[in-house]
Design an enzyme around this catalytic site. Structure first.
Site, PDB file in Angstrom:
ATOM      1  N   ASN A 153       3.464   9.301   9.661  1.00 34.41           N
ATOM      2  CA  ASN A 153       3.191  10.627   9.110  1.00 34.41           C
ATOM      3  C   ASN A 153       1.827  11.189   9.463  1.00 34.41           C
ATOM      4  O   ASN A 153       1.440  12.240   8.965  1.00 34.41           O
ATOM      5  CB  ASN A 153       3.361  10.580   7.586  1.00 34.41           C
ATOM      6  CG  ASN A 153       4.756  10.145   7.202  1.00 34.41           C
ATOM      7  OD1 ASN A 153       5.729  10.597   7.781  1.00 34.41           O
ATOM      8  ND2 ASN A 153       4.850   9.247   6.235  1.00 34.41           N
ATOM      9  N   THR A 154       1.068  10.488  10.300  1.00 31.92           N
ATOM     10  CA  THR A 154      -0.169  11.007  10.872  1.00 31.92           C
ATOM     11  C   THR A 154       0.023  11.099  12.377  1.00 31.92           C
ATOM     12  O   THR A 154       0.344  10.099  13.022  1.00 31.92           O
ATOM     13  CB  THR A 154      -1.365  10.091  10.538  1.00 31.92           C
ATOM     14  OG1 THR A 154      -1.566  10.090   9.113  1.00 31.92           O
ATOM     15  CG2 THR A 154      -2.629  10.574  11.225  1.00 31.92           C
ATOM     16  N   ALA A 165       0.839  -1.199   0.000  1.00 34.61           N
ATOM     17  CA  ALA A 165       0.000   0.000   0.000  1.00 34.61           C
ATOM     18  C   ALA A 165       0.874   1.249   0.000  1.00 34.61           C
ATOM     19  O   ALA A 165       2.027   1.230   0.418  1.00 34.61           O
ATOM     20  CB  ALA A 165      -0.910  -0.002   1.214  1.00 34.61           C
ATOM     21  N   GLY A 166       0.281   2.344  -0.450  1.00 33.12           N
ATOM     22  CA  GLY A 166       0.962   3.625  -0.449  1.00 33.12           C
ATOM     23  C   GLY A 166       1.317   4.121  -1.833  1.00 33.12           C
ATOM     24  O   GLY A 166       1.349   5.323  -2.076  1.00 33.12           O
ATOM     25  N   SER A 212       1.721   4.164  10.123  1.00 35.48           N
ATOM     26  CA  SER A 212       2.357   5.251   9.392  1.00 35.48           C
ATOM     27  C   SER A 212       2.927   6.259  10.381  1.00 35.48           C
ATOM     28  O   SER A 212       2.252   6.649  11.339  1.00 35.48           O
ATOM     29  CB  SER A 212       1.348   5.956   8.483  1.00 35.48           C
ATOM     30  OG  SER A 212       1.917   7.146   7.964  1.00 35.48           O
ATOM     31  N   ASN A 258       5.894  -1.335   8.170  1.00 37.85           N
ATOM     32  CA  ASN A 258       5.813  -0.024   7.550  1.00 37.85           C
ATOM     33  C   ASN A 258       7.211   0.592   7.491  1.00 37.85           C
ATOM     34  O   ASN A 258       8.208  -0.088   7.697  1.00 37.85           O
ATOM     35  CB  ASN A 258       4.839   0.859   8.348  1.00 37.85           C
ATOM     36  CG  ASN A 258       4.052   1.814   7.476  1.00 37.85           C
ATOM     37  OD1 ASN A 258       4.619   2.490   6.613  1.00 37.85           O
ATOM     38  ND2 ASN A 258       2.749   1.896   7.694  1.00 37.85           N
ATOM     39  N   PHE A 266      -1.134  10.313   4.352  1.00 39.80           N
ATOM     40  CA  PHE A 266      -2.427   9.773   3.910  1.00 39.80           C
ATOM     41  C   PHE A 266      -3.164  10.742   2.985  1.00 39.80           C
ATOM     42  O   PHE A 266      -4.385  10.936   3.091  1.00 39.80           O
ATOM     43  CB  PHE A 266      -3.334   9.431   5.101  1.00 39.80           C
ATOM     44  CG  PHE A 266      -2.923   8.243   5.927  1.00 39.80           C
ATOM     45  CD1 PHE A 266      -1.911   7.388   5.525  1.00 39.80           C
ATOM     46  CD2 PHE A 266      -3.575   7.983   7.121  1.00 39.80           C
ATOM     47  CE1 PHE A 266      -1.550   6.290   6.295  1.00 39.80           C
ATOM     48  CE2 PHE A 266      -3.224   6.876   7.900  1.00 39.80           C
ATOM     49  CZ  PHE A 266      -2.211   6.029   7.484  1.00 39.80           C
ATOM     50  N   ASP A 311      -0.416   3.401  -4.693  1.00 39.67           N
ATOM     51  CA  ASP A 311      -1.664   3.761  -5.379  1.00 39.67           C
ATOM     52  C   ASP A 311      -2.737   4.027  -4.330  1.00 39.67           C
ATOM     53  O   ASP A 311      -3.592   3.200  -4.053  1.00 39.67           O
ATOM     54  CB  ASP A 311      -2.078   2.631  -6.319  1.00 39.67           C
ATOM     55  CG  ASP A 311      -3.258   3.006  -7.214  1.00 39.67           C
ATOM     56  OD1 ASP A 311      -3.715   4.162  -7.147  1.00 39.67           O
ATOM     57  OD2 ASP A 311      -3.722   2.124  -7.966  1.00 39.67           O
ATOM     58  N   ASN A 325       9.452   9.510   2.960  1.00 44.84           N
ATOM     59  CA  ASN A 325       8.207  10.186   2.607  1.00 44.84           C
ATOM     60  C   ASN A 325       7.473  10.612   3.872  1.00 44.84           C
ATOM     61  O   ASN A 325       7.565   9.968   4.915  1.00 44.84           O
ATOM     62  CB  ASN A 325       7.322   9.270   1.741  1.00 44.84           C
ATOM     63  CG  ASN A 325       6.332   8.461   2.551  1.00 44.84           C
ATOM     64  OD1 ASN A 325       5.267   8.968   2.927  1.00 44.84           O
ATOM     65  ND2 ASN A 325       6.691   7.215   2.860  1.00 44.84           N
ATOM     66  N   TYR A 354       7.562  -2.049  -2.803  1.00 47.24           N
ATOM     67  CA  TYR A 354       7.139  -0.692  -3.156  1.00 47.24           C
ATOM     68  C   TYR A 354       8.369   0.085  -3.611  1.00 47.24           C
ATOM     69  O   TYR A 354       8.555   0.343  -4.803  1.00 47.24           O
ATOM     70  CB  TYR A 354       6.443  -0.028  -1.971  1.00 47.24           C
ATOM     71  CG  TYR A 354       6.002   1.425  -2.154  1.00 47.24           C
ATOM     72  CD1 TYR A 354       6.467   2.218  -3.188  1.00 47.24           C
ATOM     73  CD2 TYR A 354       5.105   2.007  -1.268  1.00 47.24           C
ATOM     74  CE1 TYR A 354       6.067   3.535  -3.344  1.00 47.24           C
ATOM     75  CE2 TYR A 354       4.685   3.324  -1.415  1.00 47.24           C
ATOM     76  CZ  TYR A 354       5.175   4.089  -2.447  1.00 47.24           C
ATOM     77  OH  TYR A 354       4.777   5.392  -2.579  1.00 47.24           O
ATOM     78  N   LYS A 384      -1.264  -3.780  10.026  1.00 45.41           N
ATOM     79  CA  LYS A 384       0.070  -3.363   9.553  1.00 45.41           C
ATOM     80  C   LYS A 384       0.791  -2.618  10.671  1.00 45.41           C
ATOM     81  O   LYS A 384       0.277  -1.637  11.202  1.00 45.41           O
ATOM     82  CB  LYS A 384      -0.026  -2.483   8.317  1.00 45.41           C
ATOM     83  CG  LYS A 384       1.341  -2.186   7.692  1.00 45.41           C
ATOM     84  CD  LYS A 384       1.212  -1.607   6.303  1.00 45.41           C
ATOM     85  CE  LYS A 384       2.576  -1.458   5.647  1.00 45.41           C
ATOM     86  NZ  LYS A 384       2.467  -0.980   4.250  1.00 45.41           N
TER      87      LYS A 384
END
Length: 352
Positions: free
Chosen positions: A191-192, A65-66, A189, A260, A118, A68, A114, A332, A231
């Site tokens: 990043n949140t 994931a990530g 993640s 992740n 999200f 698309d 990155n 990925y 995850k």
């Protein structure tokens, strides 16, 4: 048809801003799927079936994931020979993500950083795109063993307080359930804000309990059980991994995805962009991911489905992930550095 050589394409893309290159590539894949242009990246799927969580995977390599987030190019990725494709992370409401720039290449280490956050167009657009694919579960023919498996990855909106995160996950689960072969719950993640707090004991118990209850209701409504996968992050100590494994067993979660991106910068110190905030992926996360996979396998025992992801840039890397205890793998960052030929290389290496 043979793949177009990736070296020249990569040279052009790596001269662009990283996010602009990402969006251009995804747009070309989305527009080209189902047309003669698809022949440029299509390759035969390696046959190496395995059954996990009641699902028959045609081979053991998937897209993580990530890449698309809005499920725009499912059919295009299927044409590359993946045994399974996971799209998202999707949140209930559309959100722009973090400010740009937010993707950085570290080519000396085959790595990316990155901090996308999200960014996605929301659940309604995501579901519409999934329904346009040939591979969502509602379009599945009776011969399931020949069809690519589709995973749908859900998360929470940045504006949703962490105390109400479960609400977002329940909305996401209900929305994607009819179209997914499995649903991934992304709580890892970096990043949140505060998202990884959901990996802690009490918060994780509450979230998994609510999700399993809703899964039961949806299974009765739709007449089939869609497995849930969790995850998790690589930045966990052995005690934390054990606690998560115990929670997975306690709540009957069907599988786990490890891992992740990492917050560690030990392997990239001194490189340009190394100090940028965000999650580090690619070669530097390989060993941390393999360590978590090994710890999960020891804690969960044989038979519990583990998807291994992180640092796979060759067939040998994939074999090491399997040897660590993963049943199947995802790629990925390796796809960005090595091109679509990596899919077949990895699938063949695992089959051997």
């Amino acid at each position: 048809m043979a793949l177009i050589p990736y070296g020249l394409t990569r040279a052009v893309l790596f001269n662009m801003d990283a996010e602009a290159a990402h969006e251009l590539t995804l747009d070309m894949l989305a527009r080209g799927q189902g047309t003669p242009l698809q022949c440029g990246w299509s390759q035969a799927r390696v046959h190496d079936p395995v059954t996990l969580a009641g699902l028959r995977f045609p081979n053991r390599v998937g897209l993580a994931a990530g890449l698309d987030k809005n499920a725009r190019a499912i059919d295009a990725f299927a044409a590359m020979g993946f045994g399974f494709v996971e799209v998202g992370t999707v949140t209930p409401l559309a959100q722009p993500g973090n400010p740009k720039p937010r993707i950085f290449r570290l080519p000396a280490r085959d790595a990316l950083i990155n901090r996308m956050g999200f960014n996605n167009e929301g659940l309604d657009v995501f579901i519409r795109n999934v329904k346009n694919s040939r591979f969502h579960s509602a379009s599945r023919p009776s011969d399931k063993g020949q069809r690519m498996i589709l995973g749908l990855n859900i998360g929470k909106n940045a504006a949703t307080p962490i105390e109400r995160a479960t609400d977002d996950y329940l909305i996401g689960l209900a929305g994607v359930y009819p179209y997914a072969d499995y649903v991934t719950v992304n709580i890892s993640s970096p990043n949140t804000k505060n998202l990884r707090d959901l990996q802690s004991d009490a918060a994780l118990d509450a979230l998994l309990s609510a999700l399993k209850s809703r899964q039961g209701e949806l299974a009765a409504e739709h007449g089939r059980q869609v497995p849930l996968f969790l995850k998790i992050a690589p930045d966990l100590d052995q005690g934390q991994v054990q606690a998560i494994a115990d929670a997975l067993r306690r709540h009957g979660i069907e599988g786990v995805i490890a891992t992740n991106t990492t917050l560690s910068r030990d392997a990239v110190q001194g490189l340009p962009h190394a100090e940028e905030a965000g999650g580090l992926s690619g070669a530097p996360v390989r060993e941390a991911s393999n360590r978590v996979v090994r710890q999960l396998r020891a804690a969960l025992g044989a038979g519990f489905p583990i998807i291994g992801v992180g640092g796979i840039l060759s067939g040998a890397d994939a074999q090491a992930k399997i040897e660590a205890g993963a049943d199947v793998v995802q790629i990925y960052t390796g796809l960005i550095y090595k091109g679509a030929g990596l899919v077949r290389e990895v699938a063949q290496a695992i089959r051997r």
